[in-house]
Design an enzyme around this catalytic site. Structure first.
Site, PDB file in Angstrom:
ATOM      1  N   HIS A 144      34.825  44.235  65.441  1.00  0.00           N
ATOM      2  CA  HIS A 144      35.489  44.300  64.136  1.00  0.00           C
ATOM      3  C   HIS A 144      36.634  43.311  64.110  1.00  0.00           C
ATOM      4  CE1 HIS A 144      37.154  45.891  60.458  1.00  0.00           C
ATOM      5  NE2 HIS A 144      38.309  46.109  61.056  1.00  0.00           N
ATOM      6  N   GLY A 159      42.883  43.987  64.533  1.00  0.00           N
ATOM      7  CA  GLY A 159      43.933  44.937  64.179  1.00  0.00           C
ATOM      8  C   GLY A 159      43.334  46.114  63.437  1.00  0.00           C
ATOM      9  N   LYS A 165      44.015  41.720  57.479  1.00  0.00           N
ATOM     10  CA  LYS A 165      43.245  40.616  58.076  1.00  0.00           C
ATOM     11  C   LYS A 165      42.512  39.805  57.010  1.00  0.00           C
ATOM     12  CE  LYS A 165      40.873  43.387  60.749  1.00  0.00           C
ATOM     13  NZ  LYS A 165      41.530  44.663  60.400  1.00  0.00           N
ATOM     14  N   ASP A 183      35.126  41.071  58.737  1.00  0.00           N
ATOM     15  CA  ASP A 183      34.782  42.457  59.042  1.00  0.00           C
ATOM     16  C   ASP A 183      34.008  42.598  60.350  1.00  0.00           C
ATOM     17  OD1 ASP A 183      34.949  45.240  58.303  1.00  0.00           O
ATOM     18  OD2 ASP A 183      32.770  45.151  58.070  1.00  0.00           O
ATOM     19  N   ARG A 249      59.822  36.828  72.093  1.00  0.00           N
ATOM     20  CA  ARG A 249      60.568  35.875  71.276  1.00  0.00           C
ATOM     21  C   ARG A 249      60.647  34.495  71.930  1.00  0.00           C
ATOM     22  NH1 ARG A 249      66.048  38.607  69.131  1.00  0.00           N
ATOM     23  NH2 ARG A 249      66.022  36.635  67.971  1.00  0.00           N
TER      24      ARG A 249
END
Length: 323
Positions: A144, A159, A165, A183, A249
């Protein structure tokens, strides 16, 4: 864990892809299924050594094999070919436009083995056939997600459902990038280092947008907005922003996921209102390309600040991320 399955390809598809001409075809080539990625140019078999003779491979006859057979008398030649084809390989191909001998035609006819011909050189034929079979018979799984091409990089967006998405893919398409699959992404392991993704044929070019429904990206945005297949260079995991979680970061944290045994780098990008995901993914794609070319901006910055980047990189070992 998702496991791959063994696949087959019909002889008809092989013939169409390589423009092979039938010389002897005992049955419908659609019903002849091939399961081996490898091919066989008989050498030891012509000397009656069959210990490692893989009968699932297509046989290739070129100048060398033909010349060796011609050096034998007709009776010996027939015995050699009859023994080889009695083990029922899926098919045999004669390269360079060489005309088959009577003994070869008799042997394939006796054993019902398809015989094909081509004008290509033997080496070109073998290379094209192996490349085609590696793609068609590659181990594969369906996951997916959304697969897009951004600046030449294949980006697999994954996700939870509803994280955005498909909406991000639409924005990327509008910015000039291309959609491969939405999908469901069919992923093939075409080599020890390469994964190629594509959409299942029945949902190709379609995107689901909540509130709008199903749209056809090719019809709306044009042929330049879609692509059939793309190599997967990176996985981007989209997740809802968690204030309690510390996100990378600096870019020194190296995470990866394993798909069909291949390692693929992973970035986790938090999602919240106000973040332009399309722009972030564009930058991630360009940065990933720079890293593959040996440049890391975080390392250069640390060196400029007088810090030992190698120590931090040793502490930042690649971490496997289960998606």
């Amino acid at each position: 864990m998702l496991l791959a399955t063994t696949f087959t390809v019909s002889l008809a598809r092989v013939m169409k892809e390589l423009s092979l001409k039938p010389i002897y075809m005992p049955e419908d080539p659609e019903s002849v299924l091939i399961s081996s990625m490898d091919v066989n140019r008989p050498g030891l078999e012509l000397n009656r050594f069959y210990d490692y003779y893989d009968t699932s491979r297509i046989l290739i006859f070129g100048n060398a094999e033909t010349a060796f057979l011609r050096s034998r008398d007709p009776e010996d030649r027939f015995e050699i070919l009859e023994a080889i084809f009695s083990k029922h390989p899926p098919a045999a191909i004669i390269a360079r436009g060489i005309q088959p001998s009577e003994e070869l035609l008799t042997a394939v006819t006796n054993n019902g083995v398809p015989l094909l011909g081509t004008g290509e050189t033997t080496s070109s034929l073998v290379a094209a056939l192996v490349a085609f079979m590696n793609t068609e018979l590659a181990p594969r799984i369906t996951r997916h997600g959304v697969l897009v091409e951004v600046y030449g990089e294949g980006i697999l967006l994954v996700g939870d459902s509803g994280v955005g998405k498909s909406e991000t893919a639409i924005e990327l398409i509008k910015r000039g990038h291309r959609l491969i699959a939405d999908d469901a992404v069919e992923i093939r392991r075409v080599s020890a280092k390469s994964l190629v993704g594509q959409a299942p044929e029945n949902i190709r070019h379609f995107i689901e947008l909540r509130g709008i429904g199903i749209i056809n990206a090719r019809r709306i945005f044009g042929m330049g907005a879609v692509k059939l297949t793309e190599k997967i260079d990176m996985v981007i995991n989209l997740e809802i922003w968690d204030n309690k979680k510390v996100y990378d970061r600096m870019g020194l944290d190296n995470e990866y996921t394993e798909i069909l045994g291949n390692k693929v780098p992973v970035l986790t990008i938090p999602v919240k209102p106000g973040r332009n995901l399309a722009v972030i993914i564009e930058v991630a794609a360009m940065n990933n390309r720079q890293k593959k070319m040996g440049y890391n901006a975080a390392t250069e910055l640390l060196k400029g600040l007088g810090m030992d980047a190698s120590i931090l990189q040793e502490e930042s070992e690649p971490k496997k991320l289960e998606l």
